[in-house]
Design a protein around this motif. Structure first.
Motif, PDB file in Angstrom:
ATOM      1  N   ALA A  90      -2.477   3.555  34.897  1.00  0.00           N
ATOM      2  CA  ALA A  90      -2.134   2.659  33.791  1.00  0.00           C
ATOM      3  C   ALA A  90      -1.831   3.467  32.538  1.00  0.00           C
ATOM      4  N   ARG A 113      -0.846   3.028  28.054  1.00  0.00           N
ATOM      5  CA  ARG A 113      -0.811   2.191  26.851  1.00  0.00           C
ATOM      6  C   ARG A 113      -0.350   3.054  25.688  1.00  0.00           C
ATOM      7  N   MET A 135      -4.699   6.097  32.005  1.00  0.00           N
ATOM      8  CA  MET A 135      -5.986   5.691  32.556  1.00  0.00           C
ATOM      9  C   MET A 135      -5.899   5.635  34.076  1.00  0.00           C
ATOM     10  N   ASN A 142      -9.611   1.956  34.648  1.00  0.00           N
ATOM     11  CA  ASN A 142      -9.405   1.998  33.192  1.00  0.00           C
ATOM     12  C   ASN A 142     -10.203   3.090  32.494  1.00  0.00           C
TER      13      ASN A 142
END
Length: 152
Positions: free
Chosen positions: A125, A127, A136, A140
């Motif tokens: 992931a 962001r 991540m 997470n």
């Protein structure tokens, strides 16, 4: 005349203040910056597993660029040149066929390289928050954080 000048100055200040976007965090006010683009941005590696990454003299700093053309990954590990590909689907990311040149480097650079490559392999992931990119894993957990660097 002074009253008109004072009124003019106050109105000018209000217009300038209204044009600035800001957010208050606790007792600190900061100006909001738009998020950097994930693609075609030079991302300098700042932290791996929460530990700061220090660029060594006479070595390229660890960084990556996700090029739009052919979803190509390019960069440097702090020791060797980095290449590969990536795939993005919404907030998920995977890095594929990641390879490096085979230059021998001192232990600190080799450790950064190993950890950087491991983070790319585990990344699931992503962001972007302003000028910061975080990668991540599938739970997470923060693997790596980067800072956008403008080269022009």
């Amino acid at each position: 005349m002074i009253r008109q000048l004072t009124l003019y100055v106050l109105i000018s200040i209000l217009f300038v203040a209204a044009g600035c976007s800001s957010t208050t965090f606790g007792n600190h006010e900061t100006t909001e910056q738009p998020d950097e683009s994930l693609i075609n941005t030079y991302w300098k590696l700042m932290k791996l597993d929460g530990a700061p990454v220090i660029a060594q003299e006479n070595f390229r700093e660890a960084h990556m660029v996700l090029h739009q053309d052919a979803s190509r990954l390019a960069g440097a590990t702090g020791c060797n040149t980095l290449m590969g590909s990536y795939q993005i689907e919404n907030e998920h990311i995977t890095f594929n066929q990641v390879a490096t040149t085979k230059r021998a480097c001192p232990a600190p650079q080799m450790e950064t390289e190993r950890n950087f490559l491991a983070a790319l392999k585990q990344a699931n992931a992503w962001r972007v928050e302003s000028a910061r990119l975080v990668l991540m894993d599938d739970k997470n957990n923060l693997l790596a954080s980067f800072e956008a660097v403008h080269l022009y």
